[in-house]
Design a protein around this motif. Sequence first.
Motif, short mmCIF file in Angstrom:
data_model
loop_
_atom_site.label_atom_id
_atom_site.label_comp_id
_atom_site.label_asym_id
_atom_site.label_seq_id
_atom_site.Cartn_x
_atom_site.Cartn_y
_atom_site.Cartn_z
N GLN A 94 0.79 -1.62 -0.16
CA GLN A 94 0.49 0.03 -0.43
C GLN A 94 1.24 1.32 0.17
N VAL A 95 1.82 1.76 0.62
CA VAL A 95 2.52 2.55 0.81
C VAL A 95 3.29 2.75 -0.60
N LEU A 96 3.83 1.49 -1.11
CA LEU A 96 4.38 1.44 -2.73
C LEU A 96 3.25 2.68 -3.55
N VAL A 97 2.35 1.50 -3.72
CA VAL A 97 0.88 2.23 -3.98
C VAL A 97 0.47 3.71 -3.89
N GLU A 98 1.10 4.06 -2.94
CA GLU A 98 0.67 6.14 -2.82
C GLU A 98 1.44 6.55 -4.02
N LEU A 99 3.00 5.78 -3.77
CA LEU A 99 4.19 6.74 -4.76
C LEU A 99 4.08 6.45 -6.02
N ALA A 100 3.33 4.89 -6.07
CA ALA A 100 2.87 4.83 -7.78
C ALA A 100 1.83 5.54 -8.39
N MET A 101 0.54 5.66 -7.95
CA MET A 101 -0.78 6.28 -7.77
C MET A 101 -0.40 7.88 -8.55
N LEU A 102 0.57 8.53 -8.17
CA LEU A 102 0.28 9.97 -7.47
C LEU A 102 0.47 9.85 -9.39
N ASP A 103 1.17 9.14 -10.94
CA ASP A 103 1.38 9.77 -11.70
C ASP A 103 0.46 8.33 -12.45
N LEU A 122 2.83 -4.41 -9.40
CA LEU A 122 2.54 -3.91 -8.25
C LEU A 122 0.91 -4.54 -7.97
N SER A 123 0.49 -3.95 -9.17
CA SER A 123 -1.42 -4.10 -9.13
C SER A 123 -0.87 -5.48 -9.02
N GLN A 124 -0.50 -6.42 -9.51
CA GLN A 124 -0.44 -8.20 -9.09
C GLN A 124 -0.69 -7.91 -7.63
N LEU A 125 0.09 -7.35 -6.90
CA LEU A 125 0.99 -7.72 -5.37
C LEU A 125 -0.50 -7.50 -4.81
N LEU A 126 -0.76 -6.29 -5.00
CA LEU A 126 -1.82 -5.41 -4.48
C LEU A 126 -2.99 -5.08 -5.24
N PRO A 127 -4.45 -5.91 -5.88
CA PRO A 127 -5.32 -5.49 -6.44
C PRO A 127 -5.99 -4.53 -6.15
N GLU A 128 -6.85 -4.08 -6.67
CA GLU A 128 -8.25 -3.19 -5.86
C GLU A 128 -7.49 -2.16 -4.99
N ALA A 129 -6.54 -1.68 -4.41
CA ALA A 129 -5.62 -1.05 -3.28
C ALA A 129 -6.25 -0.15 -3.40
N PHE A 130 -6.27 0.79 -2.18
CA PHE A 130 -7.07 1.54 -1.20
C PHE A 130 -7.29 2.68 -2.29
N SER A 131 -7.81 3.66 -2.45
CA SER A 131 -7.38 4.78 -3.20
C SER A 131 -8.21 6.00 -2.57
N GLU A 132 -7.95 7.31 -2.36
CA GLU A 132 -8.67 8.29 -2.61
C GLU A 132 -8.70 9.50 -3.61
N LEU A 133 -7.77 9.19 -4.48
CA LEU A 133 -7.26 10.17 -5.48
C LEU A 133 -7.91 9.34 -6.45
#
Length: 133
Positions: A94-103, A122-133
């Motif tokens: 989830q921490v890595l998703v935060e950095l990745a999802m910014l772009d 990363l999307s394989q390791l955490l599908p449907e990651a939590f996001s508010e962006l």
Amino acid sequence: MSVSRDDLMAAARAAAEGAYAPYSKFLVGAALAFADGSVVSGANVENVSYGLSLCAETVAAGKAMSEGRRGGLVAVAVSGPKAHAITPCGRCRQVLVELAMLDGSDPLVWCDGPGGVREFRLSQLLPEAFSEL
Ligand SMILES: [Zn+2]
């Protein structure tokens, strides 16, 4: 300009040497590659109050974000003790998703282990990651 898998894994292995893991003795290093060719690495940092310990991936992501990086993450390499296949824990994903999802990037994640390096998105390791962006 991009960093090769071998070079990024070498950076992760080198980063593990800086781990502070007096309790578990489980040294982990992570290296993050960015689109501009730069690499930010980190190692796990334990605390006597075990729940306060930080994983290598979280340390590396925190370093990158505190240096002003917002996105551009193209690959992650994680390495630990030679006998163990390493993948990021759920929190680090989830921490890595935060950095990745910014772009909107979906970086490669290279995971070291005795059977060789395994590759994921990363999307394989955490599908449907939590996001508010
Ligand atoms: Zn973790």
